[in-house]
Design a protein around this motif. Sequence first.
Motif, short mmCIF file in Angstrom:
data_model
loop_
_atom_site.label_atom_id
_atom_site.label_comp_id
_atom_site.label_asym_id
_atom_site.label_seq_id
_atom_site.Cartn_x
_atom_site.Cartn_y
_atom_site.Cartn_z
N PHE A 33 9.48 -5.46 -14.01
CA PHE A 33 9.62 -6.58 -13.08
C PHE A 33 9.55 -7.89 -13.85
CE2 PHE A 33 8.72 -4.02 -9.26
CZ PHE A 33 8.08 -2.92 -9.82
N TYR A 101 1.88 2.78 -7.82
CA TYR A 101 2.22 1.46 -7.27
C TYR A 101 1.57 0.30 -7.99
CZ TYR A 101 3.81 4.54 -3.61
OH TYR A 101 4.42 5.56 -2.93
N TYR B 32 0.17 -0.65 1.77
CA TYR B 32 -0.42 -0.47 0.45
C TYR B 32 -0.87 -1.87 0.01
CZ TYR B 32 1.69 4.20 0.15
OH TYR B 32 2.06 5.50 0.35
N PHE B 34 -3.34 -4.64 -2.39
CA PHE B 34 -3.86 -4.86 -3.73
C PHE B 34 -4.54 -6.23 -3.80
CE2 PHE B 34 -1.22 -1.51 -5.62
CZ PHE B 34 -0.20 -1.40 -4.70
N TYR B 36 -5.36 -8.80 -7.08
CA TYR B 36 -5.23 -9.09 -8.51
C TYR B 36 -6.01 -10.36 -8.82
CZ TYR B 36 -1.35 -5.80 -9.39
OH TYR B 36 -0.57 -4.68 -9.56
N LEU B 46 -5.31 -6.02 -12.12
CA LEU B 46 -5.63 -5.38 -10.86
C LEU B 46 -7.15 -5.25 -10.70
CD1 LEU B 46 -4.43 -3.89 -8.34
CD2 LEU B 46 -4.85 -1.78 -9.61
N LYS B 49 -7.29 -1.48 -5.12
CA LYS B 49 -6.12 -1.17 -4.30
C LYS B 49 -6.54 -0.26 -3.15
CE LYS B 49 -5.03 2.54 -7.53
NZ LYS B 49 -4.14 2.97 -8.63
N PHE B 51 -4.69 2.49 -0.39
CA PHE B 51 -3.52 3.20 0.11
C PHE B 51 -3.82 3.92 1.42
CE2 PHE B 51 -1.65 1.72 -3.43
CZ PHE B 51 -1.53 2.50 -4.58
N PHE B 90 -5.17 -13.09 -6.14
CA PHE B 90 -3.95 -12.86 -5.37
C PHE B 90 -4.07 -11.55 -4.60
CE2 PHE B 90 -1.17 -16.14 -6.99
CZ PHE B 90 -1.71 -16.43 -8.23
N THR B 98 11.36 -0.45 -0.18
CA THR B 98 11.53 -0.31 -1.64
C THR B 98 10.70 0.87 -2.13
OG1 THR B 98 9.65 -1.71 -2.32
CG2 THR B 98 11.71 -2.82 -1.79
N GLY B 99 10.23 1.69 -1.19
CA GLY B 99 9.31 2.76 -1.55
C GLY B 99 7.98 2.20 -2.01
N PHE B 100 7.69 0.96 -1.61
CA PHE B 100 6.47 0.25 -1.98
C PHE B 100 6.40 -0.04 -3.47
CE2 PHE B 100 5.01 0.67 2.23
CZ PHE B 100 5.25 1.96 2.65
N GLN B 101 7.52 0.03 -4.16
CA GLN B 101 7.51 -0.27 -5.59
C GLN B 101 7.43 -1.78 -5.82
OE1 GLN B 101 7.09 2.25 -7.37
NE2 GLN B 101 7.82 3.87 -6.04
N LYS B 102 7.96 -2.54 -4.87
CA LYS B 102 7.98 -3.99 -5.00
C LYS B 102 6.76 -4.55 -4.28
CE LYS B 102 11.12 -7.70 -3.46
NZ LYS B 102 12.47 -7.93 -2.88
N LEU B 103 6.12 -5.55 -4.87
CA LEU B 103 4.95 -6.17 -4.27
C LEU B 103 5.30 -7.55 -3.72
CD1 LEU B 103 2.15 -5.34 -6.87
CD2 LEU B 103 2.76 -4.09 -4.79
N PHE B 105 3.40 -10.96 -2.86
CA PHE B 105 2.13 -11.62 -3.17
C PHE B 105 1.85 -12.76 -2.22
CE2 PHE B 105 0.57 -9.89 -7.17
CZ PHE B 105 1.68 -9.21 -7.66
#
Lengths: 114, 115
Positions: A33, A101, B32, B34, B36, B46, B49, B51, B90, B98-103, B105
């Motif tokens: 990313f 993730y 999901y 998080f 940070y 991190l 988290k 889930f 954050f 996105t299958g939760f791949q993208k966050l 913030f």
Amino acid sequence: DAGVIQSPRHEVTEMGQEVTLRCKPISGHDYLFWYRQTMMRGLELLIYFNNNVPIDDSGMPEDRFSAKMPNASFSTLKIQPSEPRDSAVYFCASKTDGSSYEQYFGPGTRLTVT
Amino acid sequence: AQSVTQPDIHITVSEGASLELRCNYSYGATPYLFWYVQSPGQGLQLLLKYFSGDTLVQGIKGFEAEFKRSQSSFNLRKPSVHWSDAAEYFCAVGAVGTGFQKLVFGTGTRLLVSP
């Protein structure tokens, strides 16, 4: 583990010049990313790759920005020509595939365009 | 689109006092989530988290967060703040689609610790 490596850590350039930021993800990570952080806009996702393929580049501000990932261990973010409003901290992050993730961030590159 | 709101831009806490940083998210199903932390001049690290399962999650550096579905919140807490906790925090949510791949913030909360 060395973590995500970014270079350079600081870059000062003049408006109109080409800038290339580099990132080495954590070995074995499938996702990479690129983020940009500014005071005004916070942390923005620019683009991300899965297995070296760009998946979502909707955050790339304009055609002056381009990103590549020629192999699993290297990615570049290029700005050509650079403008003062591109001044920001650019972060690279990587993660594994699957259900973790969690993204691991590099230390960032602080770009100043004068 | 999903979003994350951190209503406090800055918070000042005395060293040794307790801390709570607020985070609200928008997402209908179980998100999901998080937290940070970003120390000055550093990348994001991190803290913890969530889930599924136990709604109270423990993280590193003595932090914990509680997921409350009824309030769409995921607030970060620490019982006793140390000067080294001064940083920007954050909250993020995994983006559906996105299958939760993208966050996604939040805008961050800057924590100042007074002596």
